[in-house]
Design an enzyme around this catalytic site. Structure first.
Site, PDB file in Angstrom:
ATOM      1  CD  GLU A  95      -4.703   7.093   2.009  1.00 17.69           C
ATOM      2  OE1 GLU A  95      -4.551   5.859   1.858  1.00 17.69           O
ATOM      3  OE2 GLU A  95      -3.769   7.850   2.327  1.00 17.69           O
ATOM      4  CG  HIS A 136      -1.818   1.159   1.356  1.00 15.64           C
ATOM      5  ND1 HIS A 136      -3.151   1.118   1.052  1.00 15.64           N
ATOM      6  CD2 HIS A 136      -1.577   2.443   1.759  1.00 15.64           C
ATOM      7  CE1 HIS A 136      -3.706   2.295   1.250  1.00 15.64           C
ATOM      8  NE2 HIS A 136      -2.763   3.127   1.690  1.00 15.64           N
ATOM      9  CD  GLU A 137       1.528   3.386   3.702  1.00 15.78           C
ATOM     10  OE1 GLU A 137       1.680   4.529   3.234  1.00 15.78           O
ATOM     11  OE2 GLU A 137       0.474   3.018   4.264  1.00 15.78           O
TER      12      GLU A 137
END
Length: 878
Positions: free
Chosen positions: A328, A305-306
């Site tokens: 997001e 995700h990051e």
């Protein structure tokens, strides 16, 4: 709205305007010291709105000096208060310099620059999203102000041997007095929320990744000495995510180095700062002795995700915080697809939907409901919610379904190419996806603008004479705060017709150009519509929302027999679980209302699960999920006048009755899995078998407490934390585990992350006296009120995952949690605000408990609260 003392003014999307000043270059110099860090800033700015004063956001700063174009300003030439530094008489292109002093070691908010770690080896780090940068230096702290940064760090070499900031290291060297420096240049414009620095004595592991474009990237993970040995899995995950993003979405990394840093003091999961990701240690550290199979998967997901944010969030960012889901929601979807491709797609989808139902649906049903793109906010920290993340990801998934895999890729390529280096809006995202595929996606804006969970009602009618099946769909969304009226939404409904033999039938939809195979997606965008299928040989079981194609509550008219056909045979793994879960919810509701379960229905349901248990070809993880009843919160998120004791009794009766029906098959499968070497190791298949084995153990003990001996042996023989914790959980549920709990605590006395699991296990035991144990554990040597992981593991787990104990009839659970919220608010407001959401469903409980919860909320409101907490309390009572 009932505004609480301390709340900020409301900001409205309709009032957004472009910044009056642009920042081109940022030069920062830090003289780092935990007690008194000096930050010197040099900003190159250009006025974009004639006559506009220069207003820089500034909080918790000791202002030492202000200069404009080299000239020091007298205090009469600027205004400085608790929120800002304003310089009125500047025009055109100017250089503004400031010097401020900040105190990282006393900053417990975990925003801005703060200290982490034990006193003897503390290190410094930053967290700037959403508005933390203004706690470091005066700045236009908003996401649509993008600039290039040059950062110089100076510090004592012995105390801070490691110096890191965003970008590439261009110079480093020695200074007088045992000090040293490092200078970093980030060539990519970025908003201030992506700024980061780290300074301290940390260990590291290194690797290298060569991108598809030929760039050699140095990969470095930093952690404290006692944790660095557990970072190997995270490094594998990082390399896997980099390769996957190249292959699936054509996105390559763009700097020469990628740093990742672990900390135990972090209010969020992780932060995607450009080239310098900072992680809560719980999402970075993993080995078999100190991390469960789920932990390994969470590390995989969060590292991915990051990293994926490098494009969906960093290279293309959001214009304002109203567009937060633009980065997001999109990145959560990319993360979900990543884990689905490299691990188990069905398991990941089930877990995502469980989270959506439990967290987001309940949020949408209460006073904290808000659209995926809010139209207003008071404290932006409170909008890092399940709606922004999970529902936002579901909207992206629907768009991907609408466009198809190749079409969605074309759309994302255009989005990144068109907006690289820009701050954009939801409209820009939809326009790029649509333009790349020649379709108008503007109707999908309603999903972003409208709060609430749509209900999708489905009714079928089979006509034997014409061999046709008519499916009537109807949608409705109830009122939510500030939005009493709703419109119909575009809902992609993936469906199949399941025959008596369990196989999907060929689909012949009236009006379709050609037969659509045995599965198709219908775009339903009206209040009501009927779809007719021809050449249907007999009445089918209808498999709707296959793969959970839309985030709606499905109200499908179907018989128990039809649901069980799906539970036994549906070729979509998610919908096979979905059918079993729907039966479970129906059995629970009937038991809650009638006080007893339908024996025949329970037996039939058990028969379908027995079929799954006996099927050695079926994914063991899917079988385990089918055996696992939803938690009390999820089972009741659409009910009112709740009595937690009645809920607990009904759920326990269903679990016990089902386990007793399945006892023989559970025992066979448990023993079989216990003897297999295939349950060992860290691979996906071994983890799936452990998951089923542990589900069988829990069910066996529910069926007959005499099976406790299996749990004792299971604990002793466990060679991994997954099995050890599963056995301990079973023993705790029996109420006789003090000695085993103590042995577990001693074994992991120096592992904070495992002790957090130990805290949670005791906080979530579903008996009223759990509160007494939680209060006792707040005095445990390993528990710190200023550590978010500790607070969430103990107080958060009790308030949000133990419905029965938190909602004790005497109200003491509410009082304890309210007192904890007030205590934490003085330290870390983001954490207190999140804890307060445990009261989000207070209006849905029976009158006596409702009054007790309202009393505690009113008591909190009477205090002077942080803006974060004041916002939540005001909305809860509004």
């Amino acid at each position: 709205m009932n505004t609480a003392a301390g709340a900020k003014p409301t900001i409205f999307l309709r009032d957004h305007s472009a910044p009056a000043w642009r920042v081109d270059e940022v030069e920062l110099q830090f003289d780092l010291d935990p007690a008194a860090t000096i930050v010197a800033s040099r900003l190159t700015l250009e006025q974009r709105e004639a006559g506009a004063p220069l207003r820089l956001d500034a909080e918790e700063l000791d202002l030492l000096e202000v200069r404009v174009d080299g000239r020091a300003l007298d205090a009469s030439e600027y205004a400085f208060d608790a929120q800002s530094l304003t310089i009125p008489n500047v025009h055109g292109r100017v250089i503004v310099e400031t010097r401020v002093r900040i105190a990282p070691e006393t900053n417990t908010s975990l925003q801005g620059l703060y200290a982490s770690g034990p006193t003897e080896r503390r290190f410094l780090l930053t967290q700037c999203e959403a508005e933390g940068f203004r706690r470091i230096t005066p700045f236009l702290d908003r996401p649509d102000v993008l600039a290039r940064y040059t950062v110089t760090l100076r510090a004592d070499r012995d105390r801070f041997p490691l110096l890191l900031a965003n970008g590439n290291l261009v110079e480093a060297g020695e200074l007088d007095g045992g000090r040293h420096f490092a200078r970093f240049v980030d060539p990519h414009p970025k908003p201030s929320y992506l700024f980061a620095l780290v300074a301290g004595a940390l260990e590291r592991i290194e690797d290298e990744f060569v991108t598809a474009e030929g760039r050699r990237v140095r990969l470095v993970i930093h952690a404290e000495a006692d944790a660095i040995g557990r970072c190997g899995w995270a490094m594998q995950c990082l390399k896997s995510s980099m390769r996957w993003d190249e292959e699936r979405f054509g996105r390559c990394y763009d700097l020469d180095v990628f740093h990742v840093v672990a900390t135990h003091d972090f209010a969020m999961g992780a932060m995607e700062n450009k080239g310098l990701n900072i992680f809560n240690a719980k999402y970075l550290l993993a080995d078999a002795d100190s991390a469960t199979d789920d932990d390994f998967r969470h590390v995989l997901a969060v590292v991915g995700h990051e990293y994926f944010h490098n494009w969906s969030g960093n290279r293309v960012t959001c214009r304002d915080w109203f567009q937060l889901s633009l980065k997001e929601g999109l990145t959560v979807y990319r993360e979900q697809e990543f884990e689905s491709d490299v691990a188990s797609r069905t398991l990941r989808r089930i877990e995502d939907v469980r989270t959506l139902w439990r967290a987001q649906f309940s949020e949408d049903a209460g006073p904290l409901a808000h659209p995926v793109r809010p139209d207003r906010y008071s404290e932006i920290n409170n909008f890092y919610t399940a709606t922004i993340y999970e529902k936002g990801a579901e909207i992206v998934r629907m768009l991907a379904t609408r466009l198809g895999r190749d079409g969605f890729r074309r759309g994302l390529d255009l989005y990144f190419d068109r907006h690289d280096g820009s701050a954009v809006t939801i409209e820009d995202f939809l326009a790029a996806l649509g333009d790349a595929n020649g379709v108008d996606l503007s109707p999908w804006l309603a999903w972003y603008a409208q709060a609430g969970t749509p209900e999708l009602h489905a009714h079928g009618r089979y006509d034997a004479a014409s061999r046709s099946y008519e499916l009537t769909l109807r949608q409705h969304t109830g009122p939510t705060p500030n939005q009493p009226d709703k419109q119909a939404l575009p809902i992609p409904v993936a469906l199949a017709l399941i025959g008596e033999d369990g196989m999907p039938m060929p689909l012949h939809l009236d009006g379709a150009a050609a037969a659509g195979g045995d599965e198709r997606v219908i775009l339903f965008d009206r209040d009501e519509a009927t779809f007719r299928f021809a050449n249907v040989p007999h009445e089918p079981a209808v498999s709707l929302l296959r793969g959970y194609s839309a985030p709606v509550r499905l109200r499908q008219q179907a018989t128990l027999a039809q649901r069980l056909v799906q539970a036994r045979h549906d070729t979509d793994g998610f919908n096979r679980w979905f059918a079993a879960d729907t039966v479970a919810r129906e059995r629970f509701s009937q038991t809650l209302v009638d006080g007893s379960s339908d024996a025949a229905a329970l037996a039939a349901w058990a028969g379908a699960l027995d079929t799954a248990l006996r099927d050695r070809e079926l994914d063991p993880a899917l079988v385990a999920e089918m055996l696992t009843l939803a938690d009390a919160h999820s089972l009741t998120d659409d009910r009112h006048d709740l009595d937690p004791e009645a809920v607990h009794a009904a759920r326990s009766a269903i679990e016990t009755g089902l386990a007793q029906h399945l006892a023989a098959s559970l025992l066979v499968r448990y023993r079989e899995l216990s003897s297999e070497a295939t349950t060992r190791g860290t691979g996906v298949e071994a983890a799936a078998r452990r998951r089923l084995r542990n589900a069988c153990l829990a069910a066996l003990v529910r069926a007959d407490a005499a099976h406790r001996s299996f749990a004792d042996v299971h604990y002793v023989q466990a060679d991994n934390l997954t099995d050890r914790l599963a056995a301990l959980g079973v023993l705790v549920s029996l109420g006789d585990a003090d000695a085993t709990l103590e042995r577990f605590a001693q074994r992991y006395a120096h592992d904070a992350l495992v002790l957090d699991k130990w805290f949670s296990l005791q906080a979530t035991r579903a008996y009223p006296q759990a509160l007494d144990r939680v209060i006792e554990l707040t005095s445990h040597p390993a528990y710190r009120w200023n550590n978010p992981n500790n607070v969430y593991a103990l107080v958060g787990a009790f308030a949000m995952r133990n419905q029965r104990a938190f909602h004790r009839a005497d109200g003491e659970g509410y009082r304890f949690v309210a007192d904890a919220i007030a205590r934490v608010d003085a330290l870390t407001p983001q954490v207190s605000a999140r804890l307060a959401t445990a009261f989000g469903a207070w209006r849905r409980y029976e009158p006596a408990r409702r009054a007790l919860m309202q009393r505690e909320l009113e008591r909190l409101r009477a205090h002077t609260l942080s803006p974060d907490l004041a916002d939540i309390v005001g909305r809860l009572l509004g």
